[in-house]
Write an enzyme that holds these catalytic residues in place. Structure first.
Site, PDB file in Angstrom:
ATOM      1  N   GLU A 168       0.861  -1.100  -0.056  1.00 32.39           N
ATOM      2  CA  GLU A 168      -0.203   0.033   0.034  1.00 32.39           C
ATOM      3  C   GLU A 168       0.894   1.283  -0.001  1.00 32.39           C
ATOM      4  O   GLU A 168       1.535   1.560   1.072  1.00 32.39           O
ATOM      5  CB  GLU A 168      -0.752   0.021   1.206  1.00 32.39           C
ATOM      6  CG  GLU A 168      -1.991   0.975   0.923  1.00 32.39           C
ATOM      7  CD  GLU A 168      -1.917   2.322   1.227  1.00 32.39           C
ATOM      8  OE1 GLU A 168      -1.850   3.098  -0.002  1.00 32.39           O
ATOM      9  OE2 GLU A 168      -1.682   2.799   2.408  1.00 32.39           O
ATOM     10  N   CYS A 212      -1.893   9.044   2.661  1.00 31.51           N
ATOM     11  CA  CYS A 212      -1.939   8.387   1.291  1.00 31.51           C
ATOM     12  C   CYS A 212      -2.984   8.803   0.298  1.00 31.51           C
ATOM     13  O   CYS A 212      -2.832   8.955  -0.729  1.00 31.51           O
ATOM     14  CB  CYS A 212      -1.440   7.166   1.347  1.00 31.51           C
ATOM     15  SG  CYS A 212      -2.723   6.174   2.337  1.00 31.51           S
TER      16      CYS A 212
END
Length: 503
Positions: A257, A291
């Site tokens: 990720e 993110c």
């Protein structure tokens, strides 16, 4: 009370041994004040390897515990997290710089994934599959895979661990956790909370959860170790480019990720009040250090001159300051490196013709901390620094005329994590969600790029790594699949009509 004294008080209250955060050589700095608040000791490469061996032995025991019983441990963990929510949220505010509601929100996310995983412990379903052979049954089973290595980042130092750990534990795996070197204190606190849950559980094997605080060398041992079949790593794309090939070289499995250069499209029919609120949080929340932070916005030419001035006004009015002593909506950047990266990005954008609103340094009363006003940069082009991820509150805004062109530009970056469109036009919304629309792992309509719930699988495509964590069927990444065929007949027919008579 000083921040250092407050963090010590909280950790003591949670049951963390003071020696673990007062006697090490690695200094921990709070981004809120820029002062040292603790010192931790790094584990060695040899200690890391021994810890993995211990986790592997614990796995041999844990895999045989019935899944609903494993779910009971995670349920108890959720209870302990509820009891410690205020303290854990405060640690995150001190150690990461998140505002109070975001720190508490991260702990709530951990509680939510424990609830999800507890239910999942009774739903680890396989399939019964139609077979062409009479007197046969074909099915699939899901079995625990082994030790799961978790490498987490500073921006969500507790939640990301819980996404992985809660699922891995109910799946029958054990967990070895290497947190970010910038945020080890919340990991010590989470480990202490987990130990309370394990003590209430009663018969959890030693080595079920192992915390490894250390530098890159510790991570390398974890990534390369043959007894760690799954590595879940959250961080930069650069980190993923190193981790992925190393794990693949030993035929391990990676759940990556990584970065996100997330975009939103504001269409002519958009509810502008809703879009304004969503973009403001998506771009400025956590000081742009998510993110999923929104970093690019395409606004239709017909509403640009109406919408963008309102957005700029919101940026000028937002409060920036200490999350510990004020009710500011934006806290500090994590460190000097992040502040310098923001400065460089703004300089490069200016060279490309960008017009900057905000971005200046803020004097919050702490000379060694890094507070900056979030920046809006109106860009005439979609190129250069606009197409790169800067982990700071910088939002690039551009005009568009044709939706196809806006979607193409949105997709024309390396990362593919989160995206959104603001529209009340059904055709535009459905086009954005279609195979010809957003290429991101998360595609939203009329909500921001940030703030995903745990029920959906979280992750993205392309340079975001392709991994999925949290909800939906992300649990399958923590297990191995076995396809079984049982012959209960008195014959031995072969598949595809193959004949192989030996008599």
């Amino acid at each position: 009370m000083s921040v250092k004294a407050e963090i010590a008080d909280i950790l003591t209250r949670l049951g963390v041994n003071s020696a673990s955060y007062t006697s090490g050589s690695t200094k921990i700095i709070s981004p809120v004040t820029g002062e040292e608040i603790a010192s931790v000791a790094d584990v060695s490469a040899a200690d890391t390897s021994a810890a993995i061996d211990k986790a592997h032995e614990a796995f041999k025991v844990w895999r045989n515990v019935p899944a609903p019983r494993r779910g009971e441990l995670v349920r108890l963990l959720g209870e302990e997290l509820r009891a410690a929510k205020e303290d854990l949220g405060r640690i995150i505010s001190i150690e990461v710089g998140k505002i109070t509601s975001e720190g508490l929100g991260e702990i709530q996310e951990m509680i939510d994934i424990c609830d999800f995983a507890t239910g999942l412990s009774r739903q680890l379903y396989g399939l019964t599959i139609a077979t062409e052979r009479p007197g046969h049954r074909m099915m699939e089973q899901w079995h625990p895979v082994g030790v799961v290595g978790v490498i987490s980042a500073f921006n969500f130092p507790a939640a990301v661990w819980s996404w992985n750990a809660a699922l891995a534990l109910v799946c029958g795996d054990t967990v070895v956790w290497k947190p970010s070197e910038k945020t080890p204190l919340i990991s010590l606190a989470c480990a202490a909370v987990f130990e309370k849950a394990a003590a209430r559980f009663g018969d959890a094997p030693d080595g079920l959860l192992t915390l490894l605080i250390g530098d890159r060398a510790v991570g390398e041992v974890l990534v390369d170790h043959a007894k760690v079949p799954v590595i879940s790593a959250t961080g930069s794309t650069r980190m993923g480019r190193e981790v992925g090939p190393r794990v693949a070289a030993r035929f391990g499995r990676s759940i990556l990720e990584l970065g996100g250069n997330n975009a939103g499209i504001v269409c002519p029919s958009a509810d502008q009040d809703m879009a304004l609120a969503a973009i403001a949080f998506g771009a400025m929340g956590t000081a742009g250090q998510r993110c999923t932070s929104q970093r690019r916005t395409f606004v239709h030419d017909s509403i640009y001159d109406q919408f963008v001035p309102r957005l700029k006004a919101a940026y000028k009015s937002v409060t920036v300051g200490s999350p510990l002593t004020t009710d500011a909506l934006v806290g500090p950047l994590i460190d000097t490196r992040a502040s310098d990266a923001m400065e460089r990005a703004l300089e490069q954008a200016k060279v490309l013709g960008g017009t900057i609103t905000g971005g200046e340094k803020i004097d919050a009363g702490y000379p060694n901390a890094h507070y900056r006003r979030p920046a809006i940069v109106e860009m005439p082009v979609h190129e250069g620094i606009v197409c790169e991820e800067t982990f700071a509150p910088v939002l690039y805004v551009m005009r568009y005329i044709d939706l196809d062109d806006a979607i193409e530009k949105q997709n024309a970056v390396g990362a593919g994590l989160s995206s959104t469109i603001f529209t009340l036009d059904m055709r535009e919304a459905e086009q954005f969600l279609s195979v010809a629309g957003s290429d991101c792992g998360i595609a939203n309509v009329n909500i921001g790029t940030s703030g995903a719930e745990i029920g959906g699988a979280f992750g993205g495509e392309k340079e975001t790594g392709g991994g999925r964590e949290s909800g939906s069927d992300a649990w399958k990444a923590y297990m191995r699949r076995a396809t079984n065929t049982i012959n209960y007949s008195r014959e031995l027919p072969l598949a595809q009509g193959v004949s192989f008579d030996i008599a």
